[in-house]
Design a protein around this motif. Structure first.
Motif, mmCIF file in Angstrom:
data_model
loop_
_atom_site.group_PDB
_atom_site.id
_atom_site.type_symbol
_atom_site.label_atom_id
_atom_site.label_comp_id
_atom_site.label_asym_id
_atom_site.label_seq_id
_atom_site.Cartn_x
_atom_site.Cartn_y
_atom_site.Cartn_z
ATOM 1 N N GLU A 1 0.824 -1.210 0.000
ATOM 2 C CA GLU A 1 0.000 0.000 0.000
ATOM 3 C C GLU A 1 0.861 1.265 0.000
ATOM 4 N N THR B 1 -0.881 4.524 -0.404
ATOM 5 C CA THR B 1 -1.750 5.670 -0.149
ATOM 6 C C THR B 1 -2.456 5.597 1.202
ATOM 7 N N TYR B 2 -3.151 4.494 1.431
ATOM 8 C CA TYR B 2 -3.959 4.357 2.647
ATOM 9 C C TYR B 2 -3.133 3.800 3.800
ATOM 10 N N PRO C 1 -9.515 -0.125 1.016
ATOM 11 C CA PRO C 1 -8.242 -0.298 0.297
ATOM 12 C C PRO C 1 -8.033 -1.732 -0.194
ATOM 13 N N TRP D 1 0.321 -3.396 4.581
ATOM 14 C CA TRP D 1 0.214 -2.042 5.117
ATOM 15 C C TRP D 1 1.593 -1.465 5.401
ATOM 16 N N ASP E 1 2.211 5.097 8.368
ATOM 17 C CA ASP E 1 1.272 6.155 8.002
ATOM 18 C C ASP E 1 1.960 7.430 7.534
#
Length: 355
Positions: free
Chosen positions: A181, A183-184, A207, A221, A224
């Motif tokens: 990932e 973006t999210y 997502p 993931w 952030d």
């Protein structure tokens, strides 16, 4: 947290659904046993748990679970060995983590006796529901949610603790293709990523849907802030093998302290596998894939135990992982499942008998 446990009342179901179940062809978590454990928090204390027939829950439309999301859960399994004896795997860790999640979401913590004695009583009643088909188990879902009412944004004054069970087959079969990932984010610093809060999983679905539209089964993931470091794989912790070293990210505010994760690290040490708990960058993984030193990636969690990753996508390019005959993933999964099903020595003291 200490508490005196009074006798648990049991209301047995008038009829059983067990004869309608094909135990040779179980899906995951879609068939439920005859009974469930229920415990209410009212007037500032947890009341004595009771076992009742599995049934719907009636809630007021203003129940705060619907509005402010005070909801946490755990995932566990019960296993039956060749002698029909039932075992749990590190259940006290589940209780500790449930209370860690409860504290973060301002939910009253649950006494250990209520959790363990309630769970044991339920499993003794539902012993025939623990399947014996290879790879199958009784999946156990303890959860707490806000049942207290009111539209004002504040913690509820009433909660329900429930344990429901589902005989289940294998969660995943074969390897999966994942998308890293960019973006999210699954969670953020200072947030609730380390808690097993329902909202954490709700936020993952969109997502993951986007990734599925591109041909991937799951999302890896990343952090952030920069999206440069991997953190979790779908709803599981993630491991990476570069050369003969097994890597995983350290737990923090964003990463769940997985019980399977901890077990894998301990078993890897016992097996003589070199492990490193540190930040693992996407750049490092991509470079390892290009130079051939990336040997394995896999997710680790209660439902699947170990879920091998066969390929990953990043910035529009896919990278295949080699198929290994003697993979770390298969070795570690066998060690854990042999302990869970009482097929091997448990030198760690993880196996818990349901007596």
């Amino acid at each position: 947290m200490e508490a005196v446990m009074n006798n648990i009342s049991v209301e047995k179901a008038k009829t059983s659904k067990i004869h309608e179940v094909d135990f040779e062809n179980l899906s995951f978590g879609s068939i439920y046993t005859d009974h469930m454990l229920v415990c209410d928090y009212v007037d500032g204390e947890w009341k004595t748990p009771k076992i009742v027939p599995y049934q719907p829950i009636t809630l007021d439309p203003s129940a705060k679970i619907f509005h402010y999301g005070q909801s946490i859960f755990e995932g566990m399994k019960a296993y039956k060995d060749d002698n029909e004896k039932i075992w749990l795997f590190r259940p006290l860790e589940n209780h500790k983590r449930l209370n860690k999640s409860a504290k973060r979401l301002a939910i009253p913590q649950l006494p250990e006796a209520y959790f363990m004695e309630g769970l044991t009583a339920l499993l003794q009643l539902e012993k025939d529901w623990v399947p014996t088909t290879p790879g199958s188990s009784l999946y156990i879902r303890p959860f707490i949610f806000a049942s207290g009412t009111g539209f004002h944004a504040s913690p509820a004054n009433a909660y329900k603790f429930i344990i429901a069970c589902a005989p289940s087959g294998t969660y995943f079969s074969g390897s999966v293709k994942v998308l890293i990932e960019e973006t999210y984010s699954r969670a953020a610093n200072g947030g609730v990523g380390y808690a097993k809060a329902g909202g954490n999983y709700a936020g993952q679905f969109y997502p993951t849907q986007l990734a599925a539209e591109k041909g991937y089964q799951q999302v890896i993931w990343t952090d952030d802030n920069t999206h440069e470091f991997i953190e979790e794989a779908g709803a599981m912790n993630v491991f990476v093998r570069i050369g003969d070293t097994l890597l995983t990210a350290p737990t923090n505010d964003r990463i769940l302290d997985g019980i399977t994760r901890k077990s894998i690290l301990d078993i890897a040490k016992d097996e003589g596998i070199k492990t490193e708990v540190r930040k693992v960058s996407v750049h490092e993984i991509v470079e390892a894939a290009k130079n051939g030193s990336l040997k394995e990636m896999f997710g680790a969690g209660t439902a699947a135990v170990v879920s091998p990753i066969g390929a990953f996508g990043y910035k529009g390019e896919d990278y295949e992982l080699p198929e290994l005959k003697d993979s770390f993933a298969s070795r570690l999964k066998k060690r854990i499942t042999d302990i869970q099903y009482n097929r091997a020595e448990d030198k760690f003291g993880w196996r818990y008998p349901v007596s």
